[in-house]
Each structure stands twice: as structure tokens, then as C-alpha cells.
Design a protein around this motif. Structure first.
Motif, PDB file in Angstrom:
ATOM      1  N   MET A   1       0.285  -0.679   0.059  1.00 30.22           N
ATOM      2  CA  MET A   1      -0.173  -0.481  -0.003  1.00 30.22           C
ATOM      3  C   MET A   1       0.421   1.503  -0.342  1.00 30.22           C
ATOM      4  O   MET A   1       1.912   1.406   0.390  1.00 30.22           O
ATOM      5  CB  MET A   1      -1.082  -0.219   1.252  1.00 30.22           C
ATOM      6  N   ASP A   5      -2.224   6.192   0.056  1.00 34.12           N
ATOM      7  CA  ASP A   5      -3.571   5.000   0.212  1.00 34.12           C
ATOM      8  C   ASP A   5      -3.533   4.978   1.743  1.00 34.12           C
ATOM      9  O   ASP A   5      -4.761   5.295   2.795  1.00 34.12           O
ATOM     10  CB  ASP A   5      -2.803   3.925  -0.539  1.00 34.12           C
ATOM     11  N   LYS A  22     -12.597   2.872  -3.536  1.00 32.44           N
ATOM     12  CA  LYS A  22     -11.095   2.619  -4.568  1.00 32.44           C
ATOM     13  C   LYS A  22      -9.985   2.309  -3.751  1.00 32.44           C
ATOM     14  O   LYS A  22      -8.695   1.969  -4.351  1.00 32.44           O
ATOM     15  CB  LYS A  22     -10.662   4.165  -4.652  1.00 32.44           C
ATOM     16  N   ILE A  23      -9.705   2.813  -2.715  1.00 33.31           N
ATOM     17  CA  ILE A  23      -8.810   2.041  -1.725  1.00 33.31           C
ATOM     18  C   ILE A  23      -8.634   0.580  -1.333  1.00 33.31           C
ATOM     19  O   ILE A  23      -8.184  -1.216  -1.431  1.00 33.31           O
ATOM     20  CB  ILE A  23      -8.635   3.228  -0.929  1.00 33.31           C
ATOM     21  N   LYS A  24      -9.907   0.073  -0.456  1.00 39.52           N
ATOM     22  CA  LYS A  24     -10.460  -0.761  -0.056  1.00 39.52           C
ATOM     23  C   LYS A  24     -10.429  -2.006  -1.125  1.00 39.52           C
ATOM     24  O   LYS A  24     -10.470  -3.098  -0.820  1.00 39.52           O
ATOM     25  CB  LYS A  24     -11.936  -0.855   0.400  1.00 39.52           C
ATOM     26  N   LYS A  26      -9.353  -2.035  -3.611  1.00 42.24           N
ATOM     27  CA  LYS A  26      -7.674  -1.411  -4.874  1.00 42.24           C
ATOM     28  C   LYS A  26      -7.466  -3.298  -5.568  1.00 42.24           C
ATOM     29  O   LYS A  26      -7.500  -3.932  -4.968  1.00 42.24           O
ATOM     30  CB  LYS A  26      -6.903  -0.824  -4.768  1.00 42.24           C
TER      31      LYS A  26
END
Length: 101
Positions: A1, A5, A22-24, A26
Motif C-alpha cells: 500500500m 493510500d 477505490k482503496i478498499k 484496490k
């Protein structure tokens, strides 16, 4: 990560917000594909988008393959993968050019 992020996750938690999708969610790039992703990023620097979007040249891909001493099969794979990635990228770039006008 990435650090970016991590910063966004920390800020979301501090503010009581959920972690952005978008991060969770990804995607994680398979280790076997990292070379091709990095190759695309490197080869993307070999062109300019002056008047209109331009594809990464075949010659640039071949020179890149020679530099990394890829065999014929690996070179063929690199050409196919870079061209496929480039087609998708060019669609986004063309849209951005149109939206700018």
C-alpha cells in the motif's frame, strides 16, 4: 500500500468515514505482471501527445526488449501486452483531448 493510500485511510478513520472503495477494493497486481506494468510506464515516456494521442512505437518496444535481453517469446509477449495496454490508455487520452476542447 502506498503512503498516499495509508494517509487517506488514516484521515477517513479520524473523520469517522468509511475507507474509500477505490482503496478498499484496490486490485493487487500479480508479481508476474509487475514487469509489464513498469515496462508500460517506461515506454509511455518515449512518446508525445502534441496534436493528438500517439501509440507507443513498435521500435521503442523492441529496443526495450533488447535492453532487458528478452528472448523471442518474451519479446512477442511484451509487444502484445504493451500494445493492448496502450490501446486502452489511448482511449482515455483521446477522451481527455476531446473533453478539453
Amino acid at each position: 500500500m502506498s503512503g498516499k493510500d495509508s494517509d487517506l485511510i488514516r484521515m477517513a478513520k479520524q473523520m469517522g468515514h468509511p475507507i474509500p472503495d477505490k482503496i478498499k477494493n484496490k486490485p493487487v497486481l500479480n508479481d508476474d505482471l509487475i514487469f509489464y506494468y513498469q515496462s508500460f510506464l517506461d515506454l509511455d515516456t518515449t512518446r508525445t501527445h502534441n496534436m493528438s494521442p500517439t501509440a507507443i512505437s513498435w521500435l521503442s518496444i523492441i529496443e526495450y526488449a533488447r535492453f532487458y535481453q528478452l528472448d523471442d517469446e518474451e519479446t512477442h509477449d511484451l509487444i502484445q501486452i504493451i500494445r493492448a495496454m496502450d490501446q486502452v490508455n489511448l482511449k482515455h487520452v483521446e477522451k481527455a483531448f476531446k473533453d478539453k476542447k
